[in-house]
Design an enzyme around this catalytic site. Sequence first.
Site, PDB file in Angstrom:
ATOM      1  N   LYS A 131      -0.337  50.236  52.755  1.00  0.00           N
ATOM      2  CA  LYS A 131       0.224  48.937  53.148  1.00  0.00           C
ATOM      3  C   LYS A 131      -0.275  47.878  52.176  1.00  0.00           C
ATOM      4  O   LYS A 131      -1.460  47.866  51.818  1.00  0.00           O
ATOM      5  CB  LYS A 131      -0.202  48.620  54.585  1.00  0.00           C
ATOM      6  CG  LYS A 131       0.401  47.339  55.155  1.00  0.00           C
ATOM      7  CD  LYS A 131      -0.029  47.128  56.608  1.00  0.00           C
ATOM      8  CE  LYS A 131       0.575  45.886  57.222  1.00  0.00           C
ATOM      9  NZ  LYS A 131       0.137  45.669  58.614  1.00  0.00           N
ATOM     10  N   SER A 133       3.789  44.937  61.902  1.00  0.00           N
ATOM     11  CA  SER A 133       4.022  44.511  60.542  1.00  0.00           C
ATOM     12  C   SER A 133       3.965  45.636  59.504  1.00  0.00           C
ATOM     13  O   SER A 133       4.395  45.432  58.374  1.00  0.00           O
ATOM     14  CB  SER A 133       2.995  43.453  60.150  1.00  0.00           C
ATOM     15  OG  SER A 133       1.687  43.985  60.208  1.00  0.00           O
ATOM     16  N   SER A 185       0.450  46.501  64.984  1.00  0.00           N
ATOM     17  CA  SER A 185       1.192  46.732  63.737  1.00  0.00           C
ATOM     18  C   SER A 185       1.148  48.136  63.167  1.00  0.00           C
ATOM     19  O   SER A 185       1.905  48.428  62.244  1.00  0.00           O
ATOM     20  CB  SER A 185       0.711  45.769  62.667  1.00  0.00           C
ATOM     21  OG  SER A 185       1.324  44.538  62.860  1.00  0.00           O
TER      22      SER A 185
HETATM   23  N1  GLN Z   1       3.231  41.489  65.888  1.00  0.00           N
HETATM   24  C1  GLN Z   1       1.916  40.962  66.008  1.00  0.00           C
HETATM   25  C2  GLN Z   1       1.813  39.636  65.295  1.00  0.00           C
HETATM   26  O1  GLN Z   1       2.784  39.196  64.752  1.00  0.00           O
HETATM   27  C3  GLN Z   1       0.896  41.944  65.529  1.00  0.00           C
HETATM   28  C4  GLN Z   1       0.798  42.002  64.076  1.00  0.00           C
HETATM   29  C5  GLN Z   1      -0.254  42.957  63.593  1.00  0.00           C
HETATM   30  O2  GLN Z   1      -0.742  43.814  64.323  1.00  0.00           O
HETATM   31  N2  GLN Z   1      -0.638  42.748  62.357  1.00  0.00           N
HETATM   32  O3  GLN Z   1       0.787  39.010  65.290  1.00  0.00           O
END
Ligand code: GLN
Length: 491
Positions: free
Chosen positions: A79, A154, A178
Amino acid sequence: MNDICFLTLSELMAAMDKGDVTSAEAVEAYLGRISKVDPELNSYVTVDADGARKAAIEADQRRANGEKAPLLGAPLAIKDLMATSGLRTACGSKILENFVPPYDSFAVAKLKEAGAVILGKTNMDEFAMGSSNETSYFGPVKNPWNMEKIPGGSSGGSAAAVAADLCAAALGSDTGGSIRQPASLCGIVGLKPTYGRVSRFGLVAFASSLDQIGPMTKDIRDAALLTGIISGHDPMDSTCAEEPVGDYLSGLDKGVEGMTVGVPDEYFIEGMDPEVESKVRAAIEILGSKGAIIKRISLPHTKYAVPTYYVIAPAEASSNLARYDGVRYGYRDMDADGLFPMYLSTRNKGFGSEVKRRIMLGTYALSAGYYDAYYLKAQKARTLIKRDFQKAFENVSVIVAPTAPAPAFGLGEKINDPLKMYLSDIFTISANLAGIPGVSVPCGLTKKGEPIGLQILGSYFQEASTLRAARTLEKEIGFSDEKPRIGIQTG
Ligand code: GLN
């Protein structure tokens, strides 16, 4: 050549050990498939073809010299928020578009030490803020099962790349879901380890008390393998645990006989997709039929998880992202007149709108006069959520729940409605607030052929039992034989 790409990481390693395939061949197979499939899928933002080819040849030489290492020659994807020495780390953002780190993050260094070859960096929501991969400066990723749907976020690029067989496995990060949510929506396995299990050194910080790195893989065995490799104490991260690394692989197939499995009432709510509910309930029955003791439990503060997270995570983000000022990292607006205007316009032009929203929300929640009402209150709610789990784990070994309330939604469907988007994380956020590990494992397809995942949560540092329960389901459900059709029909 596609056949090599379809192997799991463990299968590929076994094939290399037997001499059936070389790392150089595997890398060529993946690069070929990436150039065919990824222009449309958009799961990679950087493909390091030269670096991967060179590393593969070295790995093959080491193998020929009789060297042994658990990932010798394994082509993996990372990532794009983990620092990779000499390889751009843009974090889905314009502000880091040209940032090339001078060092490797701890997790990447561990993979390289184990012999891995880095194919490239995967697309993601900007600064990991999002649940659909649509906030990326580099454009959205598509879901390999249905190109009109989002892959989740994400870590959407890592999830799509693994699901579409564009790498043997990948790393993601999970601050509020994410790793697990995109894994669930793309039909792969994703593990968020216990907070502190994997060092955050070299991980671009979003919300430091919640961020964790973990594997995204084609099956549970691969997740166990990678977790063992990237875990361990690191003095460079003061929150990294000294707890010895467990043996995640050897107990995997021991089954769930006698294991107590908690099913929380609060995770089966009105409004969730009926197909998700029925698949998750069917999987729970399978665990029961394999000898697990199924127990209804309550995690009464679950309803506060989303609001608590959306105060704490932006608060930490607003502080962490203060460092992007156009002076030390990445993008600088060269047209600005004077130092202060340069700070302002660099940040204004460098960050996307979701990141700006989080910075504003977080700054507001931390400001004098509002701190007690928002930030402090959220911290108290976080403690209550954590205690719910601690109490539950006095009576159960693992907890089973859906990973996401619905299968993948459409591209563009929620991007203009932040609240709807934030609700996609309703089942994943609590584990981050509590710091416990959780693994998402596929549990079937909807009638339309979209993957559904469930998550198994464990107590602190109990990755081994969560993986074991997930492995039992994986074997019984047989999902790992399912594949999205992307790139297959054209051969
Ligand atoms: N969807 C969540 C956010 O937007 C989690 C994102 C993540 O785990 N990096 O904060």
